[in-house]
Design a protein around this motif. Structure first.
Motif: not given
Length: 296
Positions: A59-63, A130-134, A138-142, A211-213
């Motif tokens: 993911a590209q983190v942008s402000n 659980v944050m990394p898995t979430t 979520l990124i995998s859906f893109t 997340s839905a997982d």
């Protein structure tokens, strides 16, 4: 206490809790850069050479926006202030309820304070686990041909929500134990609710995790399941200890007391003859004289 006194007491407790949160929030705002970097670690960022990626995705983190940095700084600092002030506002909540308890019930304040803050912090730690898995799910859906552009404000919204939800969810078993200790609900009844509790905790975990997982849902639901059954065991043990001290503790309030309905023979009754004497000048017939008793 009158209603106005209760409202005044509630106001004082809320003010003390808010002041504690404000103080810790100010301290967290001073170190907001360190807190933000710590929260951003689960993100597989594309601009970092050694960042972990989920099947090659990042993911590209942008402000986006001039005030976005200030907004997420406030959110991070406020969340850190709420978490750091857990012992203070938990004590204020219990102190507002304690005056309505009996003297022998106020000793549970120590139990509430000793267990309340660690349980909340355990929920916060579980949220970070659980944050990394979430994030990865979520990124995998893109789509594979695109690079997700993630504003930090959106990510911090998810992070703060998970921290608060996980922390408060871990307080639920403690609430059940306290209700049992003050005699509102029995351990047997709590055990009878286990099917509904398991289903309710599962549904809550499904809605609480962004997340839905199923992995994120189970990471939240499994500890609460375990804490619930631990609370049931503690409640049942408390009921048995209370029953040993009070043999009537298991009786229902609407249950009729045991009555001895056996008939016993009545001994002979000694007859009492009339002892009243007629007044002077007023003769009484003999038949009527025989019917008089002492009271007459």
């Amino acid at each position: 206490m009158a209603l106005a006194d209760h409202l005044r007491e509630l106001r004082n407790r809320v003010v003390k809790s808010v002041l504690a949160i404000v103080v810790f929030t100010i301290v967290a705002a001073v170190y907001h850069k360190q807190l933000e970097n710590f929260l951003l670690q689960p993100l597989p960022q594309c601009d970092k050479a050694n960042a972990g990626q989920f099947h090659g995705r990042c993911a590209q983190v942008s402000n986006i926006g001039l005030t976005a940095g200030f907004n997420w700084m406030l959110k991070v600092a406020l969340t850190a202030g709420v978490v750091a002030a857990v012992p203070v506002w938990l004590y204020q909540v219990w102190a507002f309820v304690a005056p309505g308890l009996h003297r022998h019930e106020k000793k549970y304040t120590v139990i509430f304070m000793v267990c309340g803050a660690p349980l909340f912090l355990a929920g916060v730690a579980c949220a970070f686990l659980v944050m990394p898995t979430t994030v990865e799910v979520l990124i995998s859906f893109t789509p594979d041909t695109t690079t997700p552009i993630l504003p930090p404000e959106d990510y911090f919204d998810i992070a703060t929500r998970m921290v608060l939800v996980f922390g408060l969810a871990f307080e639920f078993p403690l609430l059940l134990v306290m209700l049992n200790l003050v005699g509102i609900v029995s351990g047997k009844r709590l055990l009878g609710w286990w099917r509904g509790m398991v289903m309710g905790i599962t549904v809550f975990a499904a809605f609480a995790t962004p997340s839905a997982d199923p992995i994120s849902m189970l990471i939240l639901a499994a500890p609460i399941w375990a804490l619930y059954f631990a609370a049931v065991i503690i409640a049942i043990a408390s009921d048995k200890r209370r029953a040993r001290r009070n043999p009537d503790a298991q009786l229902d309030d609407e249950e009729a007391s045991h009555l001895d309905l056996s008939v016993q023979a009545v001994g002979g009754v000694e007859s009492v003859r009339a002892s009243a004497t007629p007044t002077a000048g007023a003769p009484v017939p003999a038949a009527r004289h025989e019917q008089m008793d002492d009271i007459t």
